[in-house]
Structures are given as structure tokens and as C-alpha cells.
Write a protein that holds these residues in place. Structure first.
Motif, mmCIF file in Angstrom:
data_model
loop_
_atom_site.group_PDB
_atom_site.id
_atom_site.type_symbol
_atom_site.label_atom_id
_atom_site.label_comp_id
_atom_site.label_asym_id
_atom_site.label_seq_id
_atom_site.Cartn_x
_atom_site.Cartn_y
_atom_site.Cartn_z
ATOM 1 N N PHE A 66 0.852 -1.191 0.000
ATOM 2 C CA PHE A 66 0.000 0.000 0.000
ATOM 3 C C PHE A 66 0.888 1.242 0.000
ATOM 4 O O PHE A 66 2.008 1.220 0.521
ATOM 5 N N ALA A 67 0.386 2.301 -0.569
ATOM 6 C CA ALA A 67 1.189 3.519 -0.701
ATOM 7 C C ALA A 67 1.452 4.190 0.636
ATOM 8 O O ALA A 67 2.501 4.792 0.845
ATOM 9 N N ASP A 68 0.510 4.105 1.569
ATOM 10 C CA ASP A 68 0.651 4.849 2.816
ATOM 11 C C ASP A 68 0.404 3.984 4.053
ATOM 12 O O ASP A 68 0.107 4.500 5.125
ATOM 13 N N GLN A 69 0.506 2.651 3.919
ATOM 14 C CA GLN A 69 0.304 1.750 5.044
ATOM 15 C C GLN A 69 1.338 0.633 4.999
ATOM 16 O O GLN A 69 1.979 0.399 3.976
ATOM 17 N N SER A 70 1.465 -0.064 6.114
ATOM 18 C CA SER A 70 2.359 -1.214 6.154
ATOM 19 C C SER A 70 1.806 -2.341 5.280
ATOM 20 O O SER A 70 0.590 -2.501 5.168
ATOM 21 N N PRO A 71 2.669 -3.131 4.650
ATOM 22 C CA PRO A 71 2.193 -4.213 3.783
ATOM 23 C C PRO A 71 1.579 -5.366 4.575
ATOM 24 O O PRO A 71 1.836 -5.534 5.766
#
Length: 257
Positions: free
Chosen positions: A60-65
Motif C-alpha cells: 500500500f502507498a501509505d500503510q504497512s504491507p
């Protein structure tokens, strides 16, 4: 500790968010059993049995995978008419659990997940090897007794497991003598130093179908002698100090408690 419902909502929100960037797959691991000593098991119409697995990471661009494992278990016979002579039974050991740190930095683990096993809802925690089946028939991904292989699949493209070329055995007869099943144990992820962890080992075996009973119990892993078994695992355990997931060969000690 973050409870199961909150963690599930986070996962759902993450997967549906516009920040989704893609899926990264690790190198595929494959173990192949060639049935060269077939006379010993009276199975000379079975050519081979294989398990292919890979770890994947949802970015994700702005979260942990998020992290997970995908596995495919297939077998090939000499002829299409021989396919129903064989079937797969899978064993499972380990657990899925939550972890988090308290104000003193101590890591606290808890078991908040359930699964269907032999017709019952049980904790997703197997301290001993257990037959991995949602109903009383130990055959993996079995269908109705009249066509136990009905949910098995085949592919119009050789050596492929792609969905767009996949067929279901109950609906269409294969054009080549290979059937397969698959497994997707779940995903691990972390948020604000709270984590959902996966620590599972699998032992996937192929048997002559006639030696697999229609009814068994979860712990009856020695109901018959398999032709071959292939191990694989799904391991994503969060290291709260390093703030990253780690893969371990051994099952986390919490799963054995």
C-alpha cells in the motif's frame, strides 16, 4: 491489545483503500515427488505429486504491507481415467495469533482466531499435527461422497494455476491427467505496533483414494500410509523491536501452549 474485530476491519479497509499499490511475490518454492518406486505402493498409474508455494506481500502507498502464502498441490496420472484413484490429505500444525507491546515493552500474545474444523468452530491453534479439513471427510477440498473430487481443479494451460484458464472437475472433464487444489492460510499485518501473526506448518500428502475414509477425526493423522508427503509453511511473525515481520522455520512457542 487490539482485538480480532479491529484487526479485521483494518485489513478490510486496507485492501479496499485507494492507496493499494500492488502485490509482490517472492520466489516460488516447488517440491516434486516422482513416483519411480510405484510397485511398492501399488500406484504405478500415478506419475508425480508436487507442491508449489510462494510468499506474497500486498503493498500500500501509505500503510504497512500485508503478508501471506499461497500454495498449489497437484498430481498427474498416466491417464485421465486414473485421476480419481488418488486424492490429497493435508495436515496442519501451528496457529494464528495477535501480538502487541505493553507500556513496559513486554510483548503480549493472544489467540483470537477461530476456524472450521470437522464441522465445528475451533480456535485456530493446533499444538499437534491435525488433519486440515472443514468436514468429517479428511480428503482435502472434497466434494459430495458421490464425487469427492468434484471441487478439484484443472487448467487448460499446462503447468498453470491461473484463474482465467481454470476449470472445475465437477463441471468439465479434464483434457490432460492433472488435478490440483490450493491453500491460502491468511494474511499477517501490523498497525501501531499491534500485529496479526501466522506461524503454520503443513504436511500435504497423496493417497490412493480408496484408503481415505469418508469419516475421520482431526487427530487421526495415521489412518493410512500415504504414497508421499511434501512439507511447506506460512510464517510471518512480527518482531516488535525491529518493527518488521520475520519468517522462521520453527513454529512460534506460543502456538505450542
Amino acid at each position: 491489545m487490539m482485538n480480532k474485530r479491529i484487526l479485521t476491519l483494518i485489513a478490510f479497509s486496507a485492501l479496499s483503500a485507494s492507496s493499494f499499490a500492488g502485490v509482490v511475490k517472492d520466489k516460488t518454492k516447488e517440491i516434486v515427488f516422482k513416483n519411480t518406486n510405484c510397485a511398492a505402493t501399488d500406484s504405478c498409474d500415478l506419475v508425480e505429486f508436487r507442491v508449489q508455494s510462494y510468499d506474497y506481500h500486498v503493498i500500500f502507498a501509505d500503510q504497512s504491507p500485508s503478508h501471506g502464502t499461497s500454495a498449489f498441490m497437484s498430481y498427474t496420472t498416466k491417464n485421465i481415467d486414473d485421476l480419481e484413484n488418488y486424492a490429497i490429505v493435508q495436515q496442519i500444525k501451528g496457529c494464528i495469533f495477535d501480538s502487541g507491546q505493553n507500556y513496559d515493552g513486554e510483548v503480549i500474545k493472544s489467540s483470537n482466531y477461530v476456524r472450521d474444523l470437522f464441522g465445528q468452530s475451533v480456535d485456530y491453534k493446533h499444538t499437534e499435527w491435525t488433519i486440515d479439513s472443514i468436514d468429517e471427510d479428511p480428503m482435502y477440498n472434497n466434494s459430495v461422497p458421490e464425487l469427492r473430487h468434484g471441487s478439484y481443479r484443472w487448467n487448460t494451460v499446462k503447468n498453470s494455476y491461473a484463474k482465467d484458464t481454470e476449470k472445475v472437475y465437477a463441471k468439465e472433464r479434464p483434457t490432460s491427467p492433472t488435478l490440483y487444489v490450493s491453500d491460502l492460510p491468511g494474511t499477517a499485518f501490523a498497525d501501531n505496533n499491534e500485529a496479526k501473526n501466522i506461524s503454520l506448518q503443513f504436511n500435504t500428502c497423496i493417497y490412493k483414494t480408496g484408503k481415505i475414509p469418508l469419516v475421520a477425526t482431526p487427530g487421526d493423522v495415521n489412518f493410512s500410509e500415504p504414497i508421499a508427503c511434501i512439507p511447506w509453511k506460512s510464517s510471518f511473525i512480527y518482531n516488535h523491536a525491529a518493527k518488521k515481520f520475520e519468517a522462521k522455520n520453527e513454529i512460534d512457542s506460543f502456538c505450542n501452549q
